[in-house]
Write a protein that holds these residues in place. Structure first.
Motif, PDB file in Angstrom:
ATOM      1  N   GLY A 122      12.646   6.257   4.913  1.00 38.53           N
ATOM      2  CA  GLY A 122      11.978   5.663   6.067  1.00 38.53           C
ATOM      3  C   GLY A 122      10.698   6.344   6.486  1.00 38.53           C
ATOM      4  O   GLY A 122      10.208   6.118   7.606  1.00 38.53           O
ATOM      5  N   ASN A 123      10.117   7.174   5.614  1.00 37.76           N
ATOM      6  CA  ASN A 123       8.852   7.834   5.939  1.00 37.76           C
ATOM      7  C   ASN A 123       7.759   6.777   6.067  1.00 37.76           C
ATOM      8  O   ASN A 123       7.448   6.066   5.112  1.00 37.76           O
ATOM      9  CB  ASN A 123       8.498   8.842   4.843  1.00 37.76           C
ATOM     10  CG  ASN A 123       7.214   9.602   5.130  1.00 37.76           C
ATOM     11  OD1 ASN A 123       6.127   9.074   4.954  1.00 37.76           O
ATOM     12  ND2 ASN A 123       7.362  10.834   5.573  1.00 37.76           N
ATOM     13  N   GLY A 172      -1.188  15.344   3.758  1.00 36.27           N
ATOM     14  CA  GLY A 172      -0.243  16.339   4.224  1.00 36.27           C
ATOM     15  C   GLY A 172       1.219  15.986   4.042  1.00 36.27           C
ATOM     16  O   GLY A 172       2.104  16.699   4.518  1.00 36.27           O
ATOM     17  N   VAL A 173       1.483  14.889   3.339  1.00 33.65           N
ATOM     18  CA  VAL A 173       2.868  14.483   3.072  1.00 33.65           C
ATOM     19  C   VAL A 173       3.272  15.054   1.714  1.00 33.65           C
ATOM     20  O   VAL A 173       2.576  14.830   0.724  1.00 33.65           O
ATOM     21  CB  VAL A 173       3.011  12.942   3.058  1.00 33.65           C
ATOM     22  CG1 VAL A 173       4.456  12.545   2.780  1.00 33.65           C
ATOM     23  CG2 VAL A 173       2.542  12.355   4.384  1.00 33.65           C
ATOM     24  N   PRO A 174       4.378  15.800   1.637  1.00 36.15           N
ATOM     25  CA  PRO A 174       4.762  16.432   0.369  1.00 36.15           C
ATOM     26  C   PRO A 174       5.213  15.427  -0.679  1.00 36.15           C
ATOM     27  O   PRO A 174       6.332  14.928  -0.653  1.00 36.15           O
ATOM     28  CB  PRO A 174       5.925  17.350   0.777  1.00 36.15           C
ATOM     29  CG  PRO A 174       6.493  16.730   2.017  1.00 36.15           C
ATOM     30  CD  PRO A 174       5.340  16.087   2.726  1.00 36.15           C
ATOM     31  N   ALA A 175       4.316  15.104  -1.606  1.00 34.92           N
ATOM     32  CA  ALA A 175       4.628  14.174  -2.687  1.00 34.92           C
ATOM     33  C   ALA A 175       3.789  14.543  -3.898  1.00 34.92           C
ATOM     34  O   ALA A 175       2.568  14.722  -3.776  1.00 34.92           O
ATOM     35  CB  ALA A 175       4.335  12.741  -2.270  1.00 34.92           C
ATOM     36  N   ALA A 176       4.443  14.670  -5.042  1.00 35.07           N
ATOM     37  CA  ALA A 176       3.734  15.024  -6.273  1.00 35.07           C
ATOM     38  C   ALA A 176       3.870  13.963  -7.354  1.00 35.07           C
ATOM     39  O   ALA A 176       3.049  13.907  -8.269  1.00 35.07           O
ATOM     40  CB  ALA A 176       4.244  16.359  -6.801  1.00 35.07           C
ATOM     41  N   THR A 177       4.901  13.134  -7.256  1.00 33.03           N
ATOM     42  CA  THR A 177       5.154  12.125  -8.284  1.00 33.03           C
ATOM     43  C   THR A 177       5.522  10.791  -7.645  1.00 33.03           C
ATOM     44  O   THR A 177       5.792  10.708  -6.445  1.00 33.03           O
ATOM     45  CB  THR A 177       6.325  12.554  -9.193  1.00 33.03           C
ATOM     46  OG1 THR A 177       7.535  12.561  -8.411  1.00 33.03           O
ATOM     47  CG2 THR A 177       6.088  13.926  -9.791  1.00 33.03           C
ATOM     48  N   GLY A 178       5.566   9.755  -8.468  1.00 34.20           N
ATOM     49  CA  GLY A 178       5.999   8.455  -7.979  1.00 34.20           C
ATOM     50  C   GLY A 178       7.424   8.492  -7.465  1.00 34.20           C
ATOM     51  O   GLY A 178       7.758   7.812  -6.489  1.00 34.20           O
ATOM     52  N   GLU A 179       8.289   9.294  -8.094  1.00 30.56           N
ATOM     53  CA  GLU A 179       9.667   9.421  -7.627  1.00 30.56           C
ATOM     54  C   GLU A 179       9.707  10.013  -6.230  1.00 30.56           C
ATOM     55  O   GLU A 179      10.536   9.617  -5.391  1.00 30.56           O
ATOM     56  CB  GLU A 179      10.474  10.288  -8.594  1.00 30.56           C
ATOM     57  CG  GLU A 179      10.972   9.557  -9.825  1.00 30.56           C
ATOM     58  CD  GLU A 179      11.920   8.426  -9.474  1.00 30.56           C
ATOM     59  OE1 GLU A 179      12.737   8.583  -8.543  1.00 30.56           O
ATOM     60  OE2 GLU A 179      11.827   7.373 -10.121  1.00 30.56           O
ATOM     61  N   ASP A 180       8.820  10.964  -5.946  1.00 28.58           N
ATOM     62  CA  ASP A 180       8.742  11.537  -4.590  1.00 28.58           C
ATOM     63  C   ASP A 180       8.378  10.459  -3.579  1.00 28.58           C
ATOM     64  O   ASP A 180       8.941  10.409  -2.474  1.00 28.58           O
ATOM     65  CB  ASP A 180       7.700  12.657  -4.549  1.00 28.58           C
ATOM     66  CG  ASP A 180       8.082  13.864  -5.390  1.00 28.58           C
ATOM     67  OD1 ASP A 180       9.290  14.029  -5.655  1.00 28.58           O
ATOM     68  OD2 ASP A 180       7.175  14.623  -5.769  1.00 28.58           O
ATOM     69  N   VAL A 181       7.445   9.591  -3.953  1.00 29.58           N
ATOM     70  CA  VAL A 181       7.031   8.507  -3.057  1.00 29.58           C
ATOM     71  C   VAL A 181       8.208   7.580  -2.775  1.00 29.58           C
ATOM     72  O   VAL A 181       8.458   7.196  -1.623  1.00 29.58           O
ATOM     73  CB  VAL A 181       5.863   7.711  -3.678  1.00 29.58           C
ATOM     74  CG1 VAL A 181       5.495   6.519  -2.794  1.00 29.58           C
ATOM     75  CG2 VAL A 181       4.654   8.608  -3.886  1.00 29.58           C
ATOM     76  N   LEU A 182       8.944   7.220  -3.821  1.00 33.32           N
ATOM     77  CA  LEU A 182      10.093   6.327  -3.656  1.00 33.32           C
ATOM     78  C   LEU A 182      11.143   6.942  -2.747  1.00 33.32           C
ATOM     79  O   LEU A 182      11.706   6.264  -1.876  1.00 33.32           O
ATOM     80  CB  LEU A 182      10.711   6.015  -5.021  1.00 33.32           C
ATOM     81  CG  LEU A 182       9.862   5.171  -5.976  1.00 33.32           C
ATOM     82  CD1 LEU A 182      10.543   5.072  -7.335  1.00 33.32           C
ATOM     83  CD2 LEU A 182       9.627   3.781  -5.410  1.00 33.32           C
ATOM     84  N   ALA A 223      -1.047   8.098  -8.336  1.00 38.84           N
ATOM     85  CA  ALA A 223      -2.151   7.869  -7.407  1.00 38.84           C
ATOM     86  C   ALA A 223      -1.646   7.787  -5.966  1.00 38.84           C
ATOM     87  O   ALA A 223      -2.249   8.366  -5.043  1.00 38.84           O
ATOM     88  CB  ALA A 223      -2.891   6.589  -7.775  1.00 38.84           C
ATOM     89  N   VAL A 224      -0.546   7.085  -5.747  1.00 41.54           N
ATOM     90  CA  VAL A 224       0.016   6.974  -4.394  1.00 41.54           C
ATOM     91  C   VAL A 224       0.502   8.339  -3.922  1.00 41.54           C
ATOM     92  O   VAL A 224       0.299   8.725  -2.768  1.00 41.54           O
ATOM     93  CB  VAL A 224       1.152   5.937  -4.357  1.00 41.54           C
ATOM     94  CG1 VAL A 224       1.817   5.907  -2.977  1.00 41.54           C
ATOM     95  CG2 VAL A 224       0.629   4.550  -4.718  1.00 41.54           C
ATOM     96  N   ALA A 225       1.128   9.107  -4.819  1.00 42.73           N
ATOM     97  CA  ALA A 225       1.585  10.452  -4.466  1.00 42.73           C
ATOM     98  C   ALA A 225       0.407  11.334  -4.067  1.00 42.73           C
ATOM     99  O   ALA A 225       0.486  12.100  -3.087  1.00 42.73           O
ATOM    100  CB  ALA A 225       2.344  11.070  -5.634  1.00 42.73           C
ATOM    101  N   ALA A 226      -0.697  11.236  -4.813  1.00 43.58           N
ATOM    102  CA  ALA A 226      -1.882  12.043  -4.509  1.00 43.58           C
ATOM    103  C   ALA A 226      -2.459  11.669  -3.151  1.00 43.58           C
ATOM    104  O   ALA A 226      -2.908  12.538  -2.382  1.00 43.58           O
ATOM    105  CB  ALA A 226      -2.930  11.856  -5.603  1.00 43.58           C
ATOM    106  N   THR A 227      -2.447  10.386  -2.821  1.00 49.30           N
ATOM    107  CA  THR A 227      -2.940   9.940  -1.519  1.00 49.30           C
ATOM    108  C   THR A 227      -2.107  10.528  -0.390  1.00 49.30           C
ATOM    109  O   THR A 227      -2.637  10.999   0.634  1.00 49.30           O
ATOM    110  CB  THR A 227      -2.905   8.397  -1.442  1.00 49.30           C
ATOM    111  OG1 THR A 227      -3.776   7.866  -2.436  1.00 49.30           O
ATOM    112  CG2 THR A 227      -3.349   7.905  -0.069  1.00 49.30           C
TER     113      THR A 227
END
Length: 408
Positions: free
Chosen positions: A304-305, A288-298, A279-283
């Protein structure tokens, strides 16, 4: 012959007579703390005749559960022998099945992990391929640790969905297609004829975290924030599963800012649809931030994004919204935050603490600690092992083990 079927899972065999060992299990409880005692000390504590205690000590020693631990000070004559629990006598297989992984560990009877194997596998592939991987890992770990299958006293398995604890069968798990009603214990026992106990993964994690790091916390919540969100509830020192095994399913509680966000359960505004890793990745992706999974968010947060950091903190606030109600209802002394998304702990934890301390009753938070999991990704294995250990080392479990020992 294997032990009789335990509550909370299936077990092969059973029905062995317990004559002659009917109270050896109670004597063993006095040695389970690891402190060495003599036969005379045990006789004084139990009020049993020394000959009776001696017979039960002999039975326990023959099983390997206890062994010599030096000699006590003599009051005249030969010094009396002391006996203590031997946790290396048997082994347990502990399995943590996550949404995208399987972690299998081999532990001794103290819960110490002797060896482990991890494999990436999607739980949605179904029970047969996932459990086949577990069985393969189990056989490898026994060989790797130099232990024989006859030393195995049980297998504990945590699954990422509701489980009917009395049978070990998954019950309508939302992210586990093909698992509903599947007889996990029976399938595993086709290969290993031993106790098989199955529970929800968050319940398992709560047991593991408490056993390893919070043994004195009788009121503890373990919150898993990963692909899904759930809570393991320990109240009054006991794990609370609820009437149908769904206690702690906080991922499907509606949160204030949930609005019309659709959750995979079919409802709108669920915590899981707002604060889980996907859900956080989708948000972020929508912004416009490249994220598809929770690992991408981490990874973004570690770099520092700012958008990822803010999203993590907001996820913590959403979790805190639900936990504030839990704190007022259950009054825990410790809330442990675990799961994949908790790896960036400072951001998620800040949001959780902000809301919980703001919205919970002052008395309910006066001694409340909100901490990051210390067991981290080992909480599931530690808890699955503890589930089995507490069963097989309970008085009746020890008695069944001794009865099986006498079988030809």
């Amino acid at each position: 012959m294997p032990p009789a079927a335990p509550p909370g899972g299936n077990s092969a065999g059973g029905g062995a007579a317990l004559a002659g060992a009917s109270r050896a299990g109670e004597v063993f409880q006095l040695l389970r703390d690891g402190h060495a005692r003599t036969r005379a000390e045990l006789a004084d504590i139990t009020g049993l005749a020394r000959s009776t205690v001696a017979a039960r000590i002999d039975a326990l020693a023959a099983s390997g559960l206890i062994g010599p631990a030096g000699e006590a000070v003599s009051s005249g004559g030969r010094p009396p022998s002391r006996f203590a629990f031997q946790p290396t006598a048997r082994v347990v297989l502990a399995v943590d099945v996550g949404a995208t992984h399987v972690l299998t560990g081999l532990t001794d009877l103290s819960g110490k992990v002797l060896a482990e194997l991890r494999e990436s596998i999607d739980v949605s592939t179904g029970p047969v391929p996932v459990l086949d991987a577990v069985l393969e890992h189990a056989a490898q770990l026994l060989v790797q640790a130099g232990r024989h299958e006859r030393e195995l006293v049980g297998i504990g398995i945590g699954l990422p969905g509701p489980v009917e604890h009395s049978t070990g069968k998954p019950a309508s798990p939302p992210i586990m297609p093909g698992w509903d009603g599947f007889d996990v214990p029976a399938y595993v026992q086709r290969r290993f004829r031993t106790n098989v106990l199955v529970d929800n993964d968050v319940n398992i994690m709560a047991l593991g975290e408490r056993a390893a790091y919070w043994p004195d916390a009788d009121n503890l919540l373990f919150i898993k924030v990963a692909t899904g969100i759930g809570a393991g509830i320990i109240s009054g020192g006991l794990l609370q599963r609820g009437a149908d095994g769904t206690a702690g399913d906080i991922g499907h509680v509606r949160v204030p800012r949930g609005g019309d966000v659709l959750c995979r359960c079919g409802n709108f505004g669920c915590l899981e649809a707002m604060a889980s890793g996907p859900a956080v990745a989708a948000t972020l992706a929508a912004a416009g931030v490249p994220a598809a999974t929770g690992e991408d968010v981490l990874e973004l947060a570690r770099r520092g994004n700012l958008a990822a950091i803010q999203a993590m903190r907001q996820a913590g606030r959403d979790v805190g919204d639900v936990l504030a109600a839990c704190v007022n209802l259950l009054n825990p002394s410790v809330i442990v935050i675990g799961g994949g998304l908790s790896s960036a702990g400072e951001y998620l934890m800040a949001g959780v603490r902000e809301i919980v301390y703001q919205r919970s009753l002052p008395l309910a938070t006066s001694r409340l600690r909100i901490v990051q999991s210390m067991a981290a990704d080992h909480a599931g294995v530690l808890g699955a092992g503890r589930l089995v250990i507490d069963h097989v080392l309970a008085p009746t479990g020890v008695e069944h083990l001794l009865a099986a020992q006498r079988e030809p």
